[in-house]
Design an enzyme around this catalytic site. Structure first.
Site, PDB file in Angstrom:
ATOM      1  N   ASN A  18      -4.876  -2.606   0.631  1.00  0.00           N
ATOM      2  CA  ASN A  18      -4.205  -1.382   1.037  1.00  0.00           C
ATOM      3  C   ASN A  18      -3.262  -0.929  -0.071  1.00  0.00           C
ATOM      4  OD1 ASN A  18      -3.147   0.610   3.137  1.00  0.00           O
ATOM      5  ND2 ASN A  18      -1.266  -0.482   2.601  1.00  0.00           N
ATOM      6  N   GLU A  19      -3.410   0.315  -0.492  1.00  0.00           N
ATOM      7  CA  GLU A  19      -2.529   0.907  -1.490  1.00  0.00           C
ATOM      8  C   GLU A  19      -2.434   0.043  -2.752  1.00  0.00           C
ATOM      9  OE1 GLU A  19       1.131   1.746   0.586  1.00  0.00           O
ATOM     10  OE2 GLU A  19       0.188   3.269   1.835  1.00  0.00           O
ATOM     11  N   ASN A  20      -3.595  -0.408  -3.211  1.00  0.00           N
ATOM     12  CA  ASN A  20      -3.636  -1.251  -4.402  1.00  0.00           C
ATOM     13  C   ASN A  20      -3.457  -0.456  -5.695  1.00  0.00           C
ATOM     14  OD1 ASN A  20      -5.917  -2.554  -2.312  1.00  0.00           O
ATOM     15  ND2 ASN A  20      -4.340  -3.956  -3.068  1.00  0.00           N
TER      16      ASN A  20
ATOM     17  N   ARG B  88       0.002  -3.383  -2.029  1.00  0.00           N
ATOM     18  CA  ARG B  88       0.959  -2.860  -3.015  1.00  0.00           C
ATOM     19  C   ARG B  88       1.310  -3.885  -4.109  1.00  0.00           C
ATOM     20  NH1 ARG B  88       5.501   0.953   0.058  1.00  0.00           N
ATOM     21  NH2 ARG B  88       4.029   2.367   1.052  1.00  0.00           N
TER      22      ARG B  88
END
Length: 817
Positions: free
Chosen positions: A422-424, A386
């Site tokens: 993850n969730e970039n 994130r």
């Protein structure tokens, strides 16, 4: 799996031990604040001044700053510096040997001091690292203070800091706490003059399993480099401990990676989840008592994600049945002991797990050792999670942590995927959110991963604009929780599968408040339009506003989660192209971004609570994923059911047996055959009447000649209730010095409100202590009621302890114990 077999497998844990290693668990003091300088950590010991400030507390390692405040309601968890100190006895037995501190992980920035001399630093809370203290110890041993003030001991001080920093990964926007402290084991390590820094053991086998090779390469300590040859010997033992290979030779200890030997094996015994067979590599460098020795476990397996198809292990299709793990536990936060970690991993294996994604960071070597020995395939990833993309310092840390993760865990046969992010696609940390720059950095990480390890796949989850870069991609699919309804699952998954080269679905599920149950769990689905997608979008995790969704409008009952899980698992059995999935997560964990959840600051999607207490959904997984006969009646934590007199109520039984017979109050309601496609509970559901008052249910399931059974009891309430108007607090248990109290909500007519979800808050006056800040439904002083009740445990002194409970709009009640 039988207990004896599990114990045997745990003995096979993949270890890479230095010659002499001691865990530094005891004799520590800690202060949760900053000091004016390292001298303040040393000075009180030297001066012996009882008025010295700050005040230190005795602790044992592993230890986390945030053991309690991570789930303390109505406040942010501590993010800042903290100091540890102890004194070491250093007696290295090796001539010209090296003395090191080996950190298995510490959060998040760490500085290390011998006396007042800084000997090392590290940035990153999850990879392993070492500090050579040989010279600093030798210098301090020449001082007067060594003999007079410290009585021949070495003062060690360590500063850890988990302060918010946008130029570090992971982002503080992440849905988990960025913990601080020495929350993994710290070891004192003695190495001989010639020692190996890293042994890379590459075990390969062809898809048919006929020919295997084991290539061994070593990287030596810089202090070991010499101009003379050193004797080296390697023994290879099969899974039963029988020697199957031996090498003896001499080599020049030089800089860089040195190839030691390659073994070739015919028909090696293959590693798999059902038979996690491990070979042993025994390395010796040098001769006699000054020799360096190291032992590693390796496994031979062939791993393949078929393009536009399923996953194959050793040439055969294997449906990956997975979950996730965060490093988090009630009462200790990240500071889980080896025994706790072992208990958690065995619980996963008993649920039927054969795959795990370690989210969202490199985890303890203990976890990987257990995955090897228990037979659990692994996706392990770096904490680029994130927030966007930072600058050069940020990117250097990500690359360094990727290198460390691959090198440190390279030998584990359980690992099949290196995760890069993850969730970039989730912005927020920086003014700029540039997709092309994120793509460029993801490409760089992908290339680096393949450079470090060409034998494993790369993967990311939820960043569609980067899905073509990595080998394996997992999109966001939350059918029946953040978007859509759970019956959308297969259609949505097929569409996502068609859009990538290799597909794996990690992260699915929903929250459940342990102890909350519902007679009509699927009611919220009526508000939601099917076919509108199943991805998670900005704001979907919020409990307020936005479009209709179960995450906001559902009841958060265990009943609903069981239905959601049941549907997903039934569908996965009819998807032959599916490589596999991983449920998010195995255990409830703390998070700073969910203060309004029924247990504040907890992500409650686990199938076990934060203290390992199984929820009902645990047994749904067992019924699909395990083979040892099991049976479970839904509702072990549901003391009161409700409905009309004479109404037929559903009873669900989760079992992997071929058939089951239900008895209600001694009467048989017939035998049902298991059929995975007969939803719910694979056909093992009955509609039966309950008697007003107490009811006894029993089920007997059979698989061939084997039978298993389960039973529950509950009260059936037919009285209707209105709005809660009062609280009633009572003591319900008093065992081994621990008292349990329960609050119930009643309406004006004195009828218990069985759907009440009011907030209640416990407090204590006088002697004693609440068992709160645990992050569980029964271990939180502020919590939403579950079916009109809530409980908490405490320590009390009779006549000197009073418990109070309050709820907005209701009169506070007090109970003297």
């Amino acid at each position: 799996m039988k207990v004896k077999l599990i114990a045997f497998l745990l003995l096979l844990a993949n270890v890479a031990l230095a010659q002499r290693t001691t865990r530094l668990n005891t004799g520590w003091e800690f202060v949760r604040q900053d000091l004016g300088g390292v001298w303040e950590a040393v000075r009180p010991v030297v001066a012996g001044n009882p008025e010295s400030v700050p005040l230190w507390q005795s602790v044992t390692l592993p230890h986390c700053f945030n053991a309690h405040d991570a789930v303390r309601p109505d406040q942010n968890y501590y993010q800042g510096p903290g100091w540890y100190r102890t004194q070491l006895t250093v007696q290295n037995p090796y001539a010209n040997g090296r003395t090191r501190l080996h950190f298995e992980g510490a959060g998040q920035k760490t500085d290390v001091y011998i006396n007042t001399t800084k000997v090392g630093s590290h940035v990153g809370g999850y990879d392993e690292w070492t500090v050579d203290i040989t010279n600093a110890v030798a210098i301090f041993q020449q001082t007067e203070a060594y003999q007079k003030q410290f009585n021949g001991r070495i003062p060690l001080s360590i500063r850890c800091d988990n302060s918010r920093d946008l130029e570090m990964i992971p982002s503080d926007l992440s849905d988990f706490n960025v913990y601080g402290g020495l929350y993994r084991y710290l070891n004192l390590e003695y190495l001989p003059a010639v020692a190996v820094e890293r042994l890379a053991a590459k075990a390969e086998v062809d898809a048919a399993g006929k020919t295997g090779s084991l290539t061994l390469k070593a990287t030596f300590l810089e202090s070991s480099l010499s101009t003379t040859e050193t004797p080296v010997s390697v023994r290879l033992l099969d899974p039963q401990g029988k020697p199957v290979g031996k090498y003896q030779g001499r080599l020049m200890v030089k800089a860089g990676e040195v190839e030691l030997h390659q073994f070739v094996l015919k028909n090696p015994r293959l590693w798999s989840p059902d038979r996690p067979q491990l070979y042993t590599v025994q390395l010796t460098v040098g001769n006699g008592p000054q020799a360096y020795q190291q032992t590693n476990k390796v496994g031979f397996r062939h791993s393949e994600f078929v393009e536009h198809g399923p996953y194959k292990l050793n040439g055969q299709r294997l449906l990956l049945r997975g979950t996730h793990r965060h490093e988090d536990h009630a009462g200790v936060a990240a500071a889980m002991t080896e025994a706790m970690i072992r208990e958690e991993m065995v619980l996963m294996k008993r649920m039927g797990v054969n795959f795990i994604r370690l989210g969202h960071y490199q985890q303890s070597r203990i976890v990987l050792n257990l995955c090897d020995s228990l037979g659990i395939l692994v996706w392990e990833e770096i904490p680029w999670c994130r927030g966007g993309l930072g600058g050069p310092v940020y990117q250097a840390q990500a690359k360094r942590m990727l290198r460390n993760m691959v090198q440190q865990h390279y030998n584990h046969p359980s690992i099949i995927i290196w995760g890069l992010g993850n969730e970039n696609d989730w912005p927020g940390d920086f003014p700029e959110f540039d997709k092309q720059k994120i793509r460029a950095f993801m490409t760089e990480l992908n290339d680096l991963s393949h450079q470090f390890d060409r034998s494993r796949y790369t993967a990311i989850r939820r960043c569609d604009f980067c899905k073509d870069i990595v080998d394996v991609y997992s999109p966001s699919i939350w059918a029946g929780w953040y978007r859509g309804i759970y019956t959308d699952y297969k259609e949505v998954t097929e569409k996502e599968f068609a859009g990538v080269k290799r597909f794996l679905h990690v992260e699915w599920g929903g929250d459940s408040h342990a102890g909350r149950h519902s007679e009509t769990p699927d009611n919220a689905l009526a508000k939601i339009t099917a076919g509108q997608g199943a991805d998670e979008r900005a704001g979907d995790a919020s409990l307020f506003g936005g479009s209709a969704r179960v995450s906001k409008d559902g009841d958060w009952s265990e009943s609903y989660l069981c239905n959601l899980v049941d549907w997903h698992l039934k569908e996965q059995e009819t998807m032959p192209w599916l490589s596999g999935t991983a449920y998010w997560p195995f255990k409830d964990f703390s998070t700073p971004v969910r203060p309004d959840n029924p247990v504040p600051y907890m992500n409650q999607k686990g199938v076990v609570e934060r203290d390992f207490t199984p929820k009902e959904a645990y047994y749904v997984f067992q019924s699909y994923w395990t083979t040892a006969p099991m049976v479970h009646l839904y509702g072990h934590s549901w003391p009161v059911r409700w409905g009309e007199a004479g109404e037929l109520k559903m009873v669900k039984v989760y079992s992997n047996c071929a058939e089951a017979e239900l008895f209600v109050n001694g009467k048989s309601y017939g035998v049902k055959k298991r059929n995975s496609q007969d939803f719910p509970a694979a056909g093992l559901h009955w509609n039966v009447p309950f008697a007003p008052g107490e009811n006894q249910l029993r089920v007997v399931a059979s698989q061939g000649k084997q039978t298993v059974q389960d039973h529950i009891s509950f009260r059936y309430q037919t009285q209707k209730w209105g709005k809660p108007t009062k609280l009633v607090l009572s003591k319900i248990a008093d065992t081994n010095g621990q008292t349990t109290v329960e609050v119930k909500l009643y309406d004006a007519q004195g009828v218990q409100c069985l759907d009440a979800a009011n907030w209640v808050e416990f407090s204590l006056v006088g002697a004693g202590q609440l068992h709160d800040d645990l992050g569980t439904s029964s271990g939180s002083r502020k919590v939403q009621a579950y079916n009109g009740r809530a409980i908490i445990c405490l320590e009390a002194q009779p006549g000197k302890t009073a418990v109070a409970v309050q709820s907005p709009g209701l009169e506070t009640v007090l109970l003297m114990l």
